[in-house]
Write a protein that holds these residues in place. Structure first.
Motif, short mmCIF file in Angstrom:
data_model
loop_
_atom_site.label_atom_id
_atom_site.label_comp_id
_atom_site.label_asym_id
_atom_site.label_seq_id
_atom_site.Cartn_x
_atom_site.Cartn_y
_atom_site.Cartn_z
N LYS A 37 -1.13 -75.56 -17.60
CA LYS A 37 0.27 -75.21 -17.88
C LYS A 37 0.49 -75.05 -19.37
CE LYS A 37 2.72 -76.97 -13.93
NZ LYS A 37 3.03 -78.25 -13.32
N GLY A 38 0.98 -73.90 -19.75
CA GLY A 38 1.27 -73.65 -21.16
C GLY A 38 0.04 -73.37 -22.00
N LYS A 39 -1.13 -73.32 -21.35
CA LYS A 39 -2.35 -73.04 -22.13
C LYS A 39 -2.90 -71.67 -21.76
CE LYS A 39 -4.04 -77.77 -22.59
NZ LYS A 39 -3.77 -78.66 -21.46
N ARG A 40 -3.70 -71.13 -22.66
CA ARG A 40 -4.35 -69.85 -22.38
C ARG A 40 -5.50 -70.11 -21.42
NH1 ARG A 40 -8.33 -66.29 -23.89
NH2 ARG A 40 -7.67 -64.33 -24.84
N LYS A 41 -5.52 -69.36 -20.29
CA LYS A 41 -6.54 -69.64 -19.27
C LYS A 41 -7.83 -68.88 -19.56
CE LYS A 41 -3.32 -70.37 -15.54
NZ LYS A 41 -2.68 -69.70 -14.44
N PRO A 42 -8.96 -69.46 -19.19
CA PRO A 42 -10.23 -68.73 -19.33
C PRO A 42 -10.40 -67.70 -18.21
CG PRO A 42 -10.60 -70.90 -18.38
CD PRO A 42 -9.13 -70.82 -18.65
N THR A 43 -11.27 -66.72 -18.44
CA THR A 43 -11.50 -65.70 -17.43
C THR A 43 -12.94 -65.78 -16.92
OG1 THR A 43 -10.25 -64.38 -18.98
CG2 THR A 43 -11.11 -63.21 -17.05
N PRO A 44 -13.13 -66.08 -15.61
CA PRO A 44 -14.51 -66.12 -15.10
C PRO A 44 -15.16 -64.74 -15.14
CG PRO A 44 -12.89 -66.75 -13.41
CD PRO A 44 -12.12 -66.35 -14.61
N LEU A 45 -16.49 -64.72 -15.26
CA LEU A 45 -17.16 -63.43 -15.45
C LEU A 45 -17.66 -62.79 -14.15
CD1 LEU A 45 -19.34 -64.09 -18.64
CD2 LEU A 45 -17.01 -63.23 -18.48
N GLY A 46 -17.60 -63.50 -13.02
CA GLY A 46 -18.18 -62.96 -11.79
C GLY A 46 -19.68 -63.17 -11.84
N ASN A 47 -20.43 -62.48 -10.91
CA ASN A 47 -21.88 -62.69 -10.97
C ASN A 47 -22.50 -61.79 -12.03
OD1 ASN A 47 -22.62 -60.16 -9.84
ND2 ASN A 47 -22.03 -60.96 -7.83
N SER A 48 -23.74 -62.07 -12.38
CA SER A 48 -24.32 -61.37 -13.53
C SER A 48 -24.43 -59.87 -13.27
CB SER A 48 -25.68 -61.98 -13.87
OG SER A 48 -26.55 -61.86 -12.78
N LYS A 49 -24.76 -59.50 -12.01
CA LYS A 49 -24.92 -58.05 -11.73
C LYS A 49 -23.60 -57.33 -11.97
CE LYS A 49 -28.94 -57.88 -8.87
NZ LYS A 49 -29.12 -59.16 -8.18
N ALA A 50 -22.54 -57.92 -11.41
CA ALA A 50 -21.22 -57.27 -11.57
C ALA A 50 -20.84 -57.20 -13.04
CB ALA A 50 -20.18 -58.08 -10.79
N PHE A 51 -21.11 -58.30 -13.75
CA PHE A 51 -20.72 -58.34 -15.16
C PHE A 51 -21.51 -57.31 -15.97
CE2 PHE A 51 -20.98 -60.35 -19.45
CZ PHE A 51 -19.64 -60.21 -19.76
N LEU A 52 -22.80 -57.21 -15.66
CA LEU A 52 -23.63 -56.27 -16.42
C LEU A 52 -23.25 -54.82 -16.13
CD1 LEU A 52 -27.09 -58.03 -16.29
CD2 LEU A 52 -25.67 -57.61 -18.29
N SER A 53 -22.75 -54.56 -14.92
CA SER A 53 -22.39 -53.19 -14.58
C SER A 53 -21.13 -52.75 -15.32
CB SER A 53 -22.22 -53.03 -13.07
OG SER A 53 -21.06 -53.73 -12.71
N GLU A 54 -20.44 -53.70 -15.90
CA GLU A 54 -19.26 -53.32 -16.70
C GLU A 54 -19.65 -52.71 -18.02
OE1 GLU A 54 -16.62 -56.56 -17.50
OE2 GLU A 54 -16.64 -57.20 -15.40
N LYS A 55 -20.95 -52.69 -18.23
CA LYS A 55 -21.43 -52.34 -19.56
C LYS A 55 -21.12 -50.91 -19.98
CE LYS A 55 -25.57 -52.47 -22.33
NZ LYS A 55 -26.98 -52.66 -22.31
N LYS A 56 -20.32 -50.19 -19.61
CA LYS A 56 -19.95 -48.84 -20.04
C LYS A 56 -20.89 -48.27 -21.12
CE LYS A 56 -15.39 -50.26 -18.91
NZ LYS A 56 -14.62 -51.30 -19.52
#
Ligand SMILES: Nc1ncnc2c1ncn2[C@@H]1O[C@H](COP(=O)(O)OP(=O)(O)OP(=O)(O)O)[C@@H](O)[C@H]1O
Ligand SMILES: [Zn+2]
Length: 627
Positions: A217-236
């Motif tokens: 509450k009132g704090k900045r929340k962290p963002t999970p990255l998902g699994n590594s494959k999904a995260f790496l595919s974001e690599k534009k």
């Protein structure tokens, strides 16, 4: 000067400067001990070493190169750990100078100096701060002031809500330990291990934290990255940041998070393989590229998740190893002062008057050098090293039985019941079943010439160190006990109480105005400036209470550069007062106050009258009252 043999332990940054100053000052007999070889990273400040020397012994090379300062000087290099040298080695020297980078070796040198009653001049530096401390027999020793443990961080900040890169690095190092340093593996982890760890650290672990709804509450929340494959595919199309800076070495660059994810998976694979090959758990070493890659990737990805600015591997290495870059000028100043003190100490050896010997704190805030000399203090009655009592035992270690050693020494010193220890081993304890050791010869326990064994009385507070001098001519029964001055005796109750009282006083006076030494001076992140709420004069520190209670130099080690970065505070004295243009000093009374409260709590100090300025020039120290 020419009649005095000096021992210099450590010929790194400060040590190389010291040897030059000693030779140019007319000293001609110096033994240089160093256990290390020359590395590329030494060359920027250890000015006597060259690229071609990389891999060679530091002590050998320094002795050869230093001949240019005095061709006829007798320089003896010893490539070894100082801890392998005993009292008879130390007792050859008039003064011992330490230029070491760790407390363990300093403690050892200090103990040998106490045993042999040799004066020790200890040096150290961290960034723009440094110190020279003189330890004379009978006065304060290196261990009289308790050494502060390294800084720790609140567990909650590290595990749940990191706010700065250092929190992410501490977490990454912890995870490294959990994953690679506690277990032995016989077979390589399967290919999935990196991906599973990725999920655990950067996705599921973060989701678990987010489940603590009230906490966020009132704090900045962290963002999970998902699994590594999904995260790496974001690599534009992105590659590393700052294409224009591509000429920088890899270590200095900051990459996209996806790059760190790729490197993370690779480092986990390699580390798992290494562990299997080595057949033992790993150890975190900031100089091991794989361990550092793991920590840098984990810390940066965690930083990314929590919205903290990522940093280069080089910067993370500094944080992980609590490294403050060495500054050649600080080393040179410290070395110059140390050599001056060596001369003072030689004077003391003749006159036994210690007025000229001083310990000195060095600080280099912008544009000026602060030197703060201190008179030598008395020893702390509670200090175990100062309390240490010893005798010398001349024996033939191949003949004397453990039984004889214990019995005869115990009889001579009126021990009631004695245990015998050597290093970390207990050789005999009357309350343990160790009778068979009594019939063994001393050398069978590796007790040899210059070893120090310890006799402890289990009934009373009585501990005596026994220095072994091996003489092959001596027959078993003809050993000789030599006292160093008075015969050792047990501590009496009164002495103990006196020591306790004195310690309390000592603590009191220290917290008022005396600086105390820390392991790696200034290396720990003790104090940090959180904010400057008023551009000109108000600083908010993360531990204002500590500052108020301990106007202690250590707490201020880091301030100069931080202050400089934040604002133009220019005068910081070695006692810890902070000032701007000699007139505005602030301290804040409570921790975590809000801005309004802080403003109410600010106390300004008196201005230094103009006519005092002469004094300041003389000493180069600005001294301003806090209250
Ligand atoms: N037990 C020891 N016996 C002998 N020499 C030691 C011992 N411990 C440390 N040293 C030496 O003390 C020196 C300290 O020098 P310095 O602080 O400049 O460190 P460095 O290793 O040269 O540089 P850096 O750590 O910054 O890369 C080193 O040369 C190191 O090898
Ligand atoms: Zn002491």
């Amino acid at each position: 000067m020419e009649q005095n043999k000096l021992l210099l332990i450590g010929v790194g940054g400060i040590g190389s400067e010291i040897i030059k100053c000693l030779l140019l000052s007319g000293y001609t007999e110096i033994t240089c001990v160093d256990l290390d070889t020359i590395e590329l990273s030494n060359l920027n400040r250890q000015f006597l070493f060259r690229e071609a020397d990389i891999g060679k012994s530091k002590s050998q090379v320094i002795c050869e190169r230093s001949k240019r300062f005095n061709g006829s000087a007798k320089l003896v290099p010893l490539h070894c750990d100082i801890k392998t040298k005993g009292p008879s080695f130390f007792s050859q020297f008039s003064v011992v100078i330490t230029a070491l980078d760790n407390v363990g070796a300093r403690k050892y040198a200090n103990m040998m100096c106490r045993i042999t009653k040799t004066p020790m001049v200890d040096t150290g530096s961290a960034g723009f701060n440094g110190q020279v401390e003189v330890f004379l027999p009978g006065l304060k020793c290196f261990e009289c002031t308790p050494i502060q443990p390294p800084k720790t961080y609140p567990v909650c900040t590290i595990r749940r809500n990191p706010e700065k890169m250092v929190h992410c690095v501490v977490w990454a190092k912890e995870e490294f330990k959990k994953e690679f340093c506690s277990k032995t593996y016989d077979s390589a982890e399967d290919e999935q291990s990196g991906e599973l760890l990725f999920l655990k650290y950067f996705d599921q672990g973060i989701k678990d934290l987010l489940a603590l709804k009230d906490f966020w509450k009132g704090k900045r929340k962290p963002t999970p990255l998902g699994n590594s494959k999904a995260f790496l595919s974001e690599k534009k199309e992105k590659t590393e940041k700052g294409q224009e800076k591509n000429d920088q070495p890899q270590e200095m660059r900051i990459f996209e998070p996806q790059e760190y994810a790729t490197l993370f998976l690779k480092s986990v694979r390699e580390l798992a393989k290494n562990r299997v090959q080595l057949r033992r758990p790993l150890i975190f070493d900031k100089d091991d590229p794989l361990a550092l890659a793991f920590v840098a990737c984990v810390a940066n990805l965690r930083a990314f998740i929590f919205g903290i600015t990522m940093q280069s591997t080089f910067e993370i290495k500094g944080i992980a190893g609590s490294i403050i870059p060495a500054v050649a000028s600080t080393n040179a100043i410290v070395a110059g002062i140390a050599v001056k003190e060596v001369t003072n100490v030689l004077g003391w050896l003749k006159t036994k008057k210690d007025e000229s010997c001083k310990s000195t704190w060095v600080g280099i805030p912008p544009k000026r050098i602060l030197l703060q000399p201190f008179r030598l203090e008395n020893s702390n009655k509670k200090c175990l090293v100062c309390k240490l009592q010893c005798i010398t035992l001349k024996v033939n270690v191949h003949q004397i039985l453990v039984k004889t050693l214990i019995k005869e020494v115990a009889k001579e010193l009126d021990f009631e019941s004695a245990t015998l220890g050597f290093g970390s081993n207990c050789i005999y304890d009357p309350y343990d079943e160790m009778e068979e050791n009594l019939e063994k010869k001393c050398y069978q326990f590796k007790i040899e010439h210059d070893s120090i064994v310890e006799l402890d009385d289990t009934e009373i507070d009585f501990n005596v160190k026994v220095i072994i001098v091996h003489d092959p001519q001596i027959k078993e029964q003809n050993f000789q006990i030599i006292f160093h001055g008075e015969k050792p005796k047990p501590t009496t109750k009164e002495e103990e109480e006196e020591g306790e009282e004195e310690e309390e006083e000592e603590e009191d006076s220290q917290s008022k105005n005396k600086p105390s030494i820390v392991e790696n001076v200034g290396a720990s992140e003790t104090i940090e400036i959180i904010d400057l709420i008023d551009e000109s004069e108000t600083i908010i520190l993360n531990k204002p209470n500590v500052i108020k209670e301990n106007k202690n130099l250590n707490l201020f080690k880091q301030l100069p550069s931080q202050l400089e970065r934040k604002r133009n505070f220019t005068n910081i004295s070695a006692n810890g007062e902070i000032g701007k243009n000699n007139d505005k000093i602030i301290h804040i009374e409570k921790d975590e106050l809000d801005e309004k409260e802080i403003k109410q709590n600010i106390k300004k100090t008196r201005k230094i009258p103009k006519n005092d300025k002469k004094d300041q020039k003389k000493t180069e120290i600005i001294s301003i009252d806090f209250d």
